[in-house]
Design a protein around this motif. Structure first.
Motif, PDB file in Angstrom:
ATOM      1  N   SER A  32      69.581 -24.330  10.138  1.00  0.00           N
ATOM      2  CA  SER A  32      70.980 -23.893  10.153  1.00  0.00           C
ATOM      3  C   SER A  32      71.930 -24.927   9.555  1.00  0.00           C
ATOM      4  CB  SER A  32      71.422 -23.581  11.590  1.00  0.00           C
ATOM      5  OG  SER A  32      71.418 -24.758  12.387  1.00  0.00           O
ATOM      6  N   ILE A  33      71.439 -26.160   9.405  1.00  0.00           N
ATOM      7  CA  ILE A  33      72.277 -27.245   8.887  1.00  0.00           C
ATOM      8  C   ILE A  33      71.460 -28.159   7.979  1.00  0.00           C
ATOM      9  CG2 ILE A  33      73.867 -27.341  10.854  1.00  0.00           C
ATOM     10  CD1 ILE A  33      72.158 -29.806  11.812  1.00  0.00           C
ATOM     11  N   ARG A  34      72.183 -28.985   7.251  1.00  0.00           N
ATOM     12  CA  ARG A  34      71.622 -30.162   6.596  1.00  0.00           C
ATOM     13  C   ARG A  34      72.404 -31.369   7.065  1.00  0.00           C
ATOM     14  NH1 ARG A  34      72.742 -29.408   0.613  1.00  0.00           N
ATOM     15  NH2 ARG A  34      74.446 -28.134   1.447  1.00  0.00           N
ATOM     16  N   LEU A  35      71.723 -32.486   7.226  1.00  0.00           N
ATOM     17  CA  LEU A  35      72.393 -33.755   7.462  1.00  0.00           C
ATOM     18  C   LEU A  35      72.391 -34.517   6.146  1.00  0.00           C
ATOM     19  CD1 LEU A  35      70.935 -34.910  10.913  1.00  0.00           C
ATOM     20  CD2 LEU A  35      72.954 -33.506  10.441  1.00  0.00           C
ATOM     21  N   LEU A  36      73.596 -34.834   5.663  1.00  0.00           N
ATOM     22  CA  LEU A  36      73.743 -35.516   4.387  1.00  0.00           C
ATOM     23  C   LEU A  36      74.463 -36.843   4.594  1.00  0.00           C
ATOM     24  CD1 LEU A  36      74.931 -32.556   2.110  1.00  0.00           C
ATOM     25  CD2 LEU A  36      72.597 -33.385   2.468  1.00  0.00           C
ATOM     26  N   PRO A  37      74.129 -37.856   3.801  1.00  0.00           N
ATOM     27  CA  PRO A  37      74.920 -39.092   3.858  1.00  0.00           C
ATOM     28  C   PRO A  37      76.400 -38.772   3.659  1.00  0.00           C
ATOM     29  CG  PRO A  37      72.986 -39.389   2.470  1.00  0.00           C
ATOM     30  CD  PRO A  37      73.053 -37.928   2.787  1.00  0.00           C
ATOM     31  N   VAL A  38      77.243 -39.438   4.434  1.00  0.00           N
ATOM     32  CA  VAL A  38      78.681 -39.171   4.357  1.00  0.00           C
ATOM     33  C   VAL A  38      79.205 -39.419   2.944  1.00  0.00           C
ATOM     34  CG1 VAL A  38      80.946 -39.978   5.123  1.00  0.00           C
ATOM     35  CG2 VAL A  38      79.123 -39.630   6.792  1.00  0.00           C
ATOM     36  N   ASP A  39      79.963 -38.462   2.445  1.00  0.00           N
ATOM     37  CA  ASP A  39      80.600 -38.556   1.131  1.00  0.00           C
ATOM     38  C   ASP A  39      82.071 -38.181   1.316  1.00  0.00           C
ATOM     39  OD1 ASP A  39      81.648 -38.186  -1.410  1.00  0.00           O
ATOM     40  OD2 ASP A  39      79.894 -37.141  -2.186  1.00  0.00           O
ATOM     41  N   PRO A  40      82.979 -39.179   1.368  1.00  0.00           N
ATOM     42  CA  PRO A  40      84.391 -38.863   1.625  1.00  0.00           C
ATOM     43  C   PRO A  40      84.979 -37.859   0.640  1.00  0.00           C
ATOM     44  CG  PRO A  40      83.999 -41.209   1.843  1.00  0.00           C
ATOM     45  CD  PRO A  40      82.744 -40.628   1.284  1.00  0.00           C
ATOM     46  N   ALA A  41      84.608 -37.960  -0.635  1.00  0.00           N
ATOM     47  CA  ALA A  41      85.162 -37.034  -1.626  1.00  0.00           C
ATOM     48  C   ALA A  41      84.760 -35.594  -1.327  1.00  0.00           C
ATOM     49  CB  ALA A  41      84.702 -37.438  -3.025  1.00  0.00           C
ATOM     50  N   ARG A  42      83.559 -35.413  -0.807  1.00  0.00           N
ATOM     51  CA  ARG A  42      83.064 -34.063  -0.502  1.00  0.00           C
ATOM     52  C   ARG A  42      83.524 -33.580   0.871  1.00  0.00           C
ATOM     53  NH1 ARG A  42      77.332 -34.909   0.484  1.00  0.00           N
ATOM     54  NH2 ARG A  42      78.134 -35.397   2.578  1.00  0.00           N
ATOM     55  N   TRP A  78      88.701 -43.657   7.257  1.00  0.00           N
ATOM     56  CA  TRP A  78      87.611 -43.779   8.238  1.00  0.00           C
ATOM     57  C   TRP A  78      86.291 -43.323   7.633  1.00  0.00           C
ATOM     58  CZ3 TRP A  78      85.484 -39.345  11.138  1.00  0.00           C
ATOM     59  CH2 TRP A  78      84.461 -39.752  12.005  1.00  0.00           C
ATOM     60  N   LEU A  79      86.306 -42.193   6.927  1.00  0.00           N
ATOM     61  CA  LEU A  79      85.066 -41.704   6.312  1.00  0.00           C
ATOM     62  C   LEU A  79      84.535 -42.674   5.264  1.00  0.00           C
ATOM     63  CD1 LEU A  79      85.421 -37.840   5.808  1.00  0.00           C
ATOM     64  CD2 LEU A  79      84.114 -39.081   7.537  1.00  0.00           C
ATOM     65  N   CYS A  82      82.707 -45.208   7.081  1.00  0.00           N
ATOM     66  CA  CYS A  82      81.427 -44.631   7.518  1.00  0.00           C
ATOM     67  C   CYS A  82      80.418 -44.632   6.373  1.00  0.00           C
ATOM     68  CB  CYS A  82      81.635 -43.206   8.013  1.00  0.00           C
ATOM     69  SG  CYS A  82      82.583 -43.045   9.544  1.00  0.00           S
ATOM     70  N   ALA A  83      80.865 -44.241   5.191  1.00  0.00           N
ATOM     71  CA  ALA A  83      79.960 -44.150   4.052  1.00  0.00           C
ATOM     72  C   ALA A  83      79.422 -45.514   3.647  1.00  0.00           C
ATOM     73  CB  ALA A  83      80.678 -43.500   2.876  1.00  0.00           C
ATOM     74  N   ALA A  84      80.206 -46.568   3.852  1.00  0.00           N
ATOM     75  CA  ALA A  84      79.791 -47.919   3.457  1.00  0.00           C
ATOM     76  C   ALA A  84      78.905 -48.590   4.490  1.00  0.00           C
ATOM     77  CB  ALA A  84      81.030 -48.776   3.207  1.00  0.00           C
ATOM     78  N   SER A  85      78.865 -48.058   5.699  1.00  0.00           N
ATOM     79  CA  SER A  85      78.139 -48.700   6.795  1.00  0.00           C
ATOM     80  C   SER A  85      76.652 -48.345   6.758  1.00  0.00           C
ATOM     81  CB  SER A  85      78.736 -48.256   8.132  1.00  0.00           C
ATOM     82  OG  SER A  85      77.981 -48.731   9.220  1.00  0.00           O
ATOM     83  N   ARG A  86      75.824 -49.285   7.186  1.00  0.00           N
ATOM     84  CA  ARG A  86      74.387 -49.020   7.338  1.00  0.00           C
ATOM     85  C   ARG A  86      73.946 -49.127   8.795  1.00  0.00           C
ATOM     86  NH1 ARG A  86      75.371 -46.767   3.711  1.00  0.00           N
ATOM     87  NH2 ARG A  86      74.506 -46.746   1.600  1.00  0.00           N
TER      88      ARG A  86
END
Length: 237
Positions: A32-42, A78-79, A82-86
């Protein structure tokens, strides 16, 4: 296969133990979902809209270290963090049908040398809370941690006042481990932290419960569950 652990094996040698690999920002595919790496632009526009929807939960940020966000610029910033964090390593939850992002969650407290990893920083929009998608998001991260990466221990921690999170941890099959008193200063207030865990030796049974609950046959035509996770767990015990 990961080295199995039990509650009674303190001091047992682990001669074949090797540190687990670090999780990577890769897609994790569900039904029902996908988990994707955070992409602020998207993600930023849709998630900010979901945060401010008419049915948004007014308490949605109460137990998170950030938020609420009063403008899209702060939310996007904030996003970007999040995207830059590991560690934490953040993922966006994307609805498989609509393609729209509906929430964010992460791995954190990642300690490969001990095989321990946590699921947290969970922000699910109102459209996702208490849904099949929310449960599948936790399942995908748990499955990836145990089955793909070989972690020994999966943690869940929350503010002791966050009764909804504690109830969720029990629903998902985590075992309560107690309370860390005065564990954090959180938004200017004392935080006692409730700890929960799941071990690799416990995961196969919990995985079977998740998969039985998530199966299409467990939902009626309106999308309502026929059996709860707790009912399925009791039946399989």
């Amino acid at each position: 296969m990961p080295q199995q652990s039990t509650a009674a094996d303190t001091g047992r040698p682990l001669p074949d133990w090797k540190p687990a690999p670090l999780p990577q920002p890769i897609p994790l595919q569900g039904d029902s979902i996908r988990l994707l790496p955070v992409d602020p632009a998207r993600d930023a526009s849709d998630l900010y809209e979901a945060e401010h929807a008419a049915d948004a939960d007014p308490t949605q940020w109460d137990y998170l270290a950030v938020g609420p966000f009063d403008n899209p610029q702060d939310f996007s910033a904030w996003l970007k963090n999040c995207a830059a964090s590991r560690d934490p390593l953040f993922f966006t939850v994307v609805d498989q049908h609509s393609g729209k992002p509906t929430g964010v969650l992460s791995y954190l407290a990642i300690t490969p040398e001990h095989g321990s990893i946590e699921i947290g920083h969970i922000w699910f929009s109102a459209r996702m809370q208490r849904t099949r998608q929310a449960t599948e998001a936790i399942y995908l991260l748990a499955r990836h941690a145990f089955d793909d990466l070989g972690y020994r221990r999966l943690e869940w921690k929350c503010n002791s006042l966050n009764l909804r999170s504690q109830k969720a941890a029990l629903r998902f099959g985590f075992t309560p481990e107690g309370l860390f008193r005065q564990h954090r200063v959180f938004k200017g207030k004392n935080r006692d932290t409730a700890w929960f865990s799941m071990l690799d030796s416990e995961w196969p049974a919990q995985r079977a419960v998740f998969e039985a609950w998530l199966h299409a046959d467990n939902f009626d035509s309106a999308g309502k569950q026929k059996k709860s996770l707790q009912q399925i767990r009791a039946e399989q015990a």
